[in-house]
Design a protein around this motif. Sequence first.
Motif, PDB file in Angstrom:
ATOM      1  N   VAL A 196       0.850  -1.184   0.000  1.00  0.00           N
ATOM      2  CA  VAL A 196       0.000   0.000   0.000  1.00  0.00           C
ATOM      3  C   VAL A 196       0.894   1.246   0.000  1.00  0.00           C
ATOM      4  N   GLY A 197       0.460   2.268  -0.738  1.00  0.00           N
ATOM      5  CA  GLY A 197       1.241   3.495  -0.818  1.00  0.00           C
ATOM      6  C   GLY A 197       2.439   3.360  -1.733  1.00  0.00           C
ATOM      7  N   GLU A 198       2.585   2.222  -2.368  1.00  0.00           N
ATOM      8  CA  GLU A 198       3.743   1.987  -3.221  1.00  0.00           C
ATOM      9  C   GLU A 198       3.299   1.643  -4.636  1.00  0.00           C
ATOM     10  N   GLN A 199       2.240   2.278  -5.096  1.00  0.00           N
ATOM     11  CA  GLN A 199       1.845   2.200  -6.493  1.00  0.00           C
ATOM     12  C   GLN A 199       1.225   0.867  -6.890  1.00  0.00           C
ATOM     13  N   GLY A 200       0.720   0.111  -5.919  1.00  0.00           N
ATOM     14  CA  GLY A 200       0.046  -1.141  -6.226  1.00  0.00           C
ATOM     15  C   GLY A 200      -1.196  -0.925  -7.076  1.00  0.00           C
ATOM     16  N   HIS A 201      -1.836   0.236  -6.900  1.00  0.00           N
ATOM     17  CA  HIS A 201      -3.072   0.474  -7.641  1.00  0.00           C
ATOM     18  C   HIS A 201      -2.833   0.552  -9.145  1.00  0.00           C
ATOM     19  N   TYR A 202      -1.586   0.849  -9.535  1.00  0.00           N
ATOM     20  CA  TYR A 202      -1.288   0.907 -10.972  1.00  0.00           C
ATOM     21  C   TYR A 202      -1.462  -0.460 -11.634  1.00  0.00           C
ATOM     22  N   HIS A 203      -1.134  -1.517 -10.913  1.00  0.00           N
ATOM     23  CA  HIS A 203      -1.376  -2.865 -11.422  1.00  0.00           C
ATOM     24  C   HIS A 203      -2.835  -3.044 -11.796  1.00  0.00           C
ATOM     25  N   PHE A 204      -3.669  -2.611 -10.854  1.00  0.00           N
ATOM     26  CA  PHE A 204      -5.099  -2.775 -11.078  1.00  0.00           C
ATOM     27  C   PHE A 204      -5.558  -1.942 -12.267  1.00  0.00           C
ATOM     28  N   GLN A 205      -5.068  -0.718 -12.356  1.00  0.00           N
ATOM     29  CA  GLN A 205      -5.461   0.143 -13.478  1.00  0.00           C
ATOM     30  C   GLN A 205      -5.153  -0.521 -14.821  1.00  0.00           C
ATOM     31  N   SER A 206      -3.881  -0.942 -14.996  1.00  0.00           N
ATOM     32  CA  SER A 206      -3.526  -1.487 -16.314  1.00  0.00           C
ATOM     33  C   SER A 206      -4.264  -2.776 -16.600  1.00  0.00           C
ATOM     34  N   LEU A 207      -4.442  -3.589 -15.567  1.00  0.00           N
ATOM     35  CA  LEU A 207      -5.086  -4.872 -15.783  1.00  0.00           C
ATOM     36  C   LEU A 207      -6.572  -4.709 -16.070  1.00  0.00           C
ATOM     37  N   SER A 208      -7.218  -3.830 -15.292  1.00  0.00           N
ATOM     38  CA  SER A 208      -8.676  -3.751 -15.395  1.00  0.00           C
ATOM     39  C   SER A 208      -9.122  -3.014 -16.652  1.00  0.00           C
ATOM     40  N   ALA A 209      -8.201  -2.275 -17.290  1.00  0.00           N
ATOM     41  CA  ALA A 209      -8.617  -1.476 -18.449  1.00  0.00           C
ATOM     42  C   ALA A 209      -9.403  -2.306 -19.458  1.00  0.00           C
ATOM     43  N   SER A 210      -8.876  -3.500 -19.805  1.00  0.00           N
ATOM     44  CA  SER A 210      -9.538  -4.276 -20.845  1.00  0.00           C
ATOM     45  C   SER A 210     -10.769  -5.022 -20.329  1.00  0.00           C
ATOM     46  N   PHE A 211     -10.963  -5.064 -19.012  1.00  0.00           N
ATOM     47  CA  PHE A 211     -12.190  -5.649 -18.455  1.00  0.00           C
ATOM     48  C   PHE A 211     -13.301  -4.600 -18.400  1.00  0.00           C
ATOM     49  N   ALA A 212     -12.907  -3.357 -18.090  1.00  0.00           N
ATOM     50  CA  ALA A 212     -13.900  -2.364 -17.685  1.00  0.00           C
ATOM     51  C   ALA A 212     -14.179  -1.309 -18.739  1.00  0.00           C
ATOM     52  N   ILE A 213     -13.340  -1.241 -19.764  1.00  0.00           N
ATOM     53  CA  ILE A 213     -13.592  -0.241 -20.798  1.00  0.00           C
ATOM     54  C   ILE A 213     -14.393  -0.875 -21.931  1.00  0.00           C
ATOM     55  N   THR A 214     -15.459  -0.195 -22.313  1.00  0.00           N
ATOM     56  CA  THR A 214     -16.234  -0.645 -23.461  1.00  0.00           C
ATOM     57  C   THR A 214     -15.626   0.011 -24.694  1.00  0.00           C
ATOM     58  N   PRO A 215     -14.991  -0.784 -25.562  1.00  0.00           N
ATOM     59  CA  PRO A 215     -14.336  -0.138 -26.696  1.00  0.00           C
ATOM     60  C   PRO A 215     -15.357   0.397 -27.690  1.00  0.00           C
ATOM     61  N   GLY A 216     -14.983   1.453 -28.389  1.00  0.00           N
ATOM     62  CA  GLY A 216     -15.880   2.024 -29.388  1.00  0.00           C
ATOM     63  C   GLY A 216     -15.081   2.998 -30.219  1.00  0.00           C
TER      64      GLY A 216
END
Lengths: 284, 317, 415
Positions: C125-145
């Motif tokens: 925590v506090g060491e940029q762990g959330h960036y993992h989630f951002q890059s990984l979740s992009a293709s799950f959560a973004i609806t391409p168009g």
Amino acid sequence: MKPKQNQHPLKYSIYSLIAVVAAMIFFFPIYWAFSTSLRNPLDTFTVSGFGIPFLNFEPTLTNWVDQLATEEARKAVYNSTVIAVFASILALALGIPAAYALARFRFKTISNKDLTIWFLSQRVLPPVATVVPFYLIMQFLNLLDTQLALILINATFVLPFVVVIVRQTFLDLPIELEEAAFMDGARNYGAFLRVALPLAAPAIAATGLIMFAFTWNEFLFAITLSSKEVITIPIHMAGAVDTRGVQFWFMAVRAMIAMIPPVLIALLAQRYIVQGLTLGAVKG
Amino acid sequence: MKTHRNTKARFVFLLPAAVWVLTFTIFPLVYSLYLSVHKVETKMNVSREKVPMLDASGNPVLDAKGNPRTKIKINREKISTWTNIGFTNFKRLAEDPQVHSAIKVTSIFVLVAVPSQLVLGILLALLFNQRLWARSFLRAVMLLPIFATPLAVGYLFFTIFYEEGGPLGFLGVPFLSHPDWALFSVILVDIWQWTPFCFLVFLAALQGIPNELMEAAKMESKSKWGLFANIIFPMLTPTIVIVLLLRLAEAIKLFDIPFALTGGGPGVATQSMSFLAFRTGLRYFDLGYASAMSYCLLIIVMIIVTLFFRKLRQSYA
Amino acid sequence: MVGAFWYGDIVPNGYAFPIDDFMTTGEYPQWSYDSMPQSLKTLHTWEGVGYGVLNDGDGQVLYYRRDALANPEWRADFKKEYGYSMPVPPKTWQQMLDISNYFNGKNWDSNDPDPDSGTVLHLKVGEQGHYHFQSLSASFAITPGPELDQHHNVYWFDPTNMKPLINSPGHVAALEFLQELHKTGPSAQVGWSLGEAWDYFLRGKSVFVFSWGDVGSLCQDTSRSKIQGVCASSILPSSDTYYDHKDKKFVKTTNPVKVGNTTGGSWHGVISNYSANPEATYSLLSLMAIKPASIWLAQNGWTGVDPGFTYQFLEPQGEAGLGEYLDAGWSEADVKDYLKAYYETFFADTFLPYLRIPGSFEYWDILDKNLSATMSGEISPKQALDNTAKTWEQITDRLGRDQQLGYYQSAIGYK
């Protein structure tokens, strides 16, 4: 209560063994820092056993050489030294006279005891309660990222120690010596400067050392009020946590550099530590 | 207490320190209280102008073609707006799960670490009060943790608690990756650093007990435990109270160790009050809310301190 | 130096100095935003005005062990177990999880006698762990168009009302996936920051790590790495299932789009309005920006700054020659993969939008803490993201919803 001299040899051995083990436990982390500082990056987390140089891994001085060669490391040592020395001197300069006043004069409106306790009470104030206002004040005064800001604040936080410890030292000195000086025509200031101060000098020096160690170790204000120029050793250490994470082989070197001076002080000022850290409430 | 004749000189001695402390503690605290009931917004109005470049003696600097060179001067006007928002920040405190968690973390830390240090300190003091091999050397070694830089200690213990092959790896304990263990690890580090202090103070106190008293007591009490419970412990009580309260006041400030060891995590499992207030004020720049948080901490400390000083006053008598 | 996520806090409040004038005068080292990909260019400007001089353009790519994935024995065994042949590199996150699972617990690396892992993550925590989630979740959560609108190509908030999207079913599915992936690595990584996770990969203990450009160059540093020459990289995989925000349902696809990212701080130079001498500062910063690849390599050595300028990419995409990299000690196979991976990541058609609004750090920090609590098993993914969304609403209300919405729309280019 003094240790008994006529102890059973078996008891003596068992107790000694336990004491040795206890001392080893308390020493281990410091040893571990030393051991880690001698390792190659690849070995840092993988040495077996207790990381004994030559036995468990091939030691190297590269980390030390690399670290000591960096501008930042030298700057950090320089800043920490300047800040700790001047903060201690400032605290002593303000605190010793106050301690003398509390030991040698009687105050009426507020009693000496309450005044002493009032000084003491500053010590338990959580520093984080003043971090935000200090940040804003220093910003206003244009003192962010200066040694002066950290000298002023650290002096404030160690001042109570000086007052309380040195007061006790003066109380322990026989007042008659100063009275003899009055006979010779000295005034208050003369008695203080020429009689009391020299007699209290060893205790004052020890107090100064302890204050130095406190200031040297201080982190919260340093990281709040400094950003680029006035990097102290603890910030330098936290700075290893940049966008690339902690490089523990360097960290160990920095930890050693950070710990050596205060740990030496602990040994030098041994006799005064108890009194110092209990704010004079318990004599060592 | 024997004193000198009272002269005005006493104020000359006392006042600089007294005024200093007043300025540097009371003023920030009042300022902080003021902040906590305000919302501060800072904006800068900026304009740029070109001004002629001047050399050291004040003459304009010319470029290769002989035209005066200019440089950009930035004119800044800082506008801070302070809006009184009453006790909104204090209400936020009451509803903020992070604050609740920080109070819980700090309390558990204090309630486990401090008594452990006292008990271990007393046991070690009793041990070192015996005749021992290399006693004063061992005692000196025990001193070392007291002044070791806390932040350095935090990072160091990260390497010691390293779970994939560190020196304690054989225990198979998730020192830093499990929320409960992480808090325990922070506590362990504090115990390592401060038990020696308790030990040292108790040893001093034990050695202050007169030998005659001990001899007399030994005649009366049959068992070792009786000796401890009836004589030694009561003699130590004033010291215990002082050490207890000193450690309480210090432990509540917990900041450096989680900063270096756990970053306050996993999640918020080791995020102390000081840590949270620091992050809120100096990372989110939510100054008013951070001030409210630190006031909350201050109040808790005050409660303990009130207890502390009553006792300390007695020992100063 | 500032992080790209600070723009929303420093530019509107008047702390940053615009540099467009400097760039056109011709008095300073010449460089242009055009020599960087659009994705990075966006991060250095605010509402069309330039402020930043590129130094480190961040983005995460996937690193994998070339030797392990190419080994015929493992490949045959994998096919038997999972019923399809191991794709190199994995195209979807789901394939990557299978591979990671397959290798986890086996001693597939001969550097030590102990079993090795699948994927290593930095989750402290506090060491940029959330960036993992951002890059990984992009293709799950973004609806391409084709266009960015209320439902397509958005990730953080609904651009019409600032309602958080962070707890959408797509995000939750991604976090559940991340938990699965975490199980294929050392459990200690919950307390690890970048350095520890990278060192684990560099010691040859895991097949995968997805992280910043530093890893690629650290692989070449033999004082820290045992895997020079087998350190392959590619653009991050995409999920074979994404969430459609419009129809409110999951969509399964056999050929998911590649999603690029500029995940990270992209730390770079911005001139402060407190500067007494903006010209000199700019002169220094721009000098750093015009460096040819060879100097760039020499200067940064193994410490690694992600390649973002055209002069760092190999021909034909860029202007750099392979020789420069080989001279600097890179393995040929590694560097070719590495630069291709970054090129694809920065030039992808579909992109993880960057959160650049006032308070970005606070929004992220809350997300980070909740993610960490999930990874250590304290709370469920759904709960973590619901908590995050709830706190985000409070932050938005406190900072002013209309103001935040305006900045958000302009940051992502919503009209």
